[in-house]
Design an enzyme around this catalytic site. Structure first.
Site, short mmCIF file in Angstrom:
data_model
loop_
_atom_site.label_atom_id
_atom_site.label_comp_id
_atom_site.label_asym_id
_atom_site.label_seq_id
_atom_site.Cartn_x
_atom_site.Cartn_y
_atom_site.Cartn_z
N ASP A 111 13.35 -3.51 1.57
CA ASP A 111 12.70 -2.35 2.20
C ASP A 111 13.63 -1.69 3.20
OD1 ASP A 111 10.45 -2.81 0.72
OD2 ASP A 111 9.29 -3.72 2.33
N THR A 133 6.60 1.59 2.74
CA THR A 133 8.03 1.89 2.62
C THR A 133 8.24 3.23 1.93
OG1 THR A 133 8.58 -0.46 2.55
CG2 THR A 133 10.25 1.07 1.78
N VAL A 161 0.82 -1.21 0.00
CA VAL A 161 0.00 0.00 0.00
C VAL A 161 0.85 1.26 0.00
CG1 VAL A 161 -1.98 -1.09 1.11
CG2 VAL A 161 -0.19 -0.04 2.53
N ALA A 221 5.57 -4.77 9.50
CA ALA A 221 5.53 -5.73 8.40
C ALA A 221 4.09 -6.08 8.08
CB ALA A 221 6.31 -6.99 8.76
N GLY A 222 3.63 -5.77 6.87
CA GLY A 222 2.24 -6.06 6.52
C GLY A 222 1.30 -5.00 7.06
N SER A 257 10.38 -10.34 6.16
CA SER A 257 10.38 -11.61 5.43
C SER A 257 10.55 -11.29 3.95
CB SER A 257 9.09 -12.39 5.69
OG SER A 257 7.96 -11.58 5.41
N LYS A 312 13.18 -1.37 10.93
CA LYS A 312 12.20 -2.36 10.49
C LYS A 312 12.45 -3.59 11.37
CE LYS A 312 10.16 -4.46 6.38
NZ LYS A 312 8.84 -3.84 6.58
#
Length: 222
Positions: free
Chosen positions: A65, A16, A13, A128-129, A41, A37
């Site tokens: 990232d 980063t 989305v 993450a996510g 993964s 971060k």
């Protein structure tokens, strides 16, 4: 040290991108900025290279990232400080760790940020996510955010069809956990927006009038 935690309504989305632009803006304002971060993964194996990390062992896992964040911040400290836990499989971090015969170190997720305290005025953390995505066994991103006391939560969402539901659902889920979204970045998902892109921001402001919403055009800074 001010802490900004950047999360999203889901994956891909623009988290980063927004985190990078925030880091650049801080540097331009003369602020010492750090980037973190906690876990990544989908990392790739990369040989030792002075262009990425001069102190890294050969054939280490590198988060693309994390590398982008590090470069945007002016390469402070090293990549291990930016992202101390890295896994290869392109799945949620907890599952990626299991596939490698490991577990995400929950204590390190927060402890890893300590090294930045004497090296920055603002620390930008990228989860993450999505905000409700798992980041470790029994831990979601929202749970991790709550461990950074006093941090601000910036939510990122892609300006495309369906984003109104994604933002409202995420903000209401956050509120039910006594978490406040400080700011929403609505990011262009491409050089040409779909039809909904012209009205999504207005709709979100209608349903969430208290939210600080900022639109980010394609290729625009934050």
């Amino acid at each position: 040290m001010e802490i900004v935690f950047v999360s999203g309504t889901g994956t891909e989305v623009g988290k980063t991108y927004v985190a990078k632009q925030l880091a650049v803006a801080q540097r331009d304002a003369g602020v010492r900025v750090g980037v973190y971060k906690p876990v990544a993964s989908g990392c790739i194996r990369q040989p030792r290279n002075s262009e990425t990390n001069s102190v890294a062992p050969a054939d280490q896992l590198v988060s693309a990232d994390a590398l982008k964040l590090w470069e945007a911040a002016g390469r402070p400290l090293d990549l291990d400080a930016v992202c101390p836990q890295r896994f290869e499989a392109s799945v949620a971090p907890d599952e990626a760790a299991r596939r490698s015969g490991q577990r995400v170190d929950v204590d390190l997720l927060t402890r890893g940020a300590d090294c930045w305290r004497d090296h920055c005025d603002t620390l930008i953390i990228e989860g993450a996510g999505g905000l409700l995505s798992p980041i470790a066994d029994e831990l979601l991103n929202i749970d991790l955010f709550r461990r950074f006391r006093g941090a601000k939560l910036y939510l990122v969402a892609a300006n495309r069809l369906g984003v109104i539901h994604e933002v409202i659902a995420t903000c209401r889920a956050a509120a039910s956990s006594q978490v406040t979204v400080s700011r929403l970045y609505l990011t262009a998902s491409g050089p040409t927006a779909d039809e909904s892109g012209q009205s999504n921001a207005e709709q979100i402001r209608h349903w969430l009038p208290e939210l600080d919403l900022r639109e980010v055009a394609w290729g625009q800074g934050c």
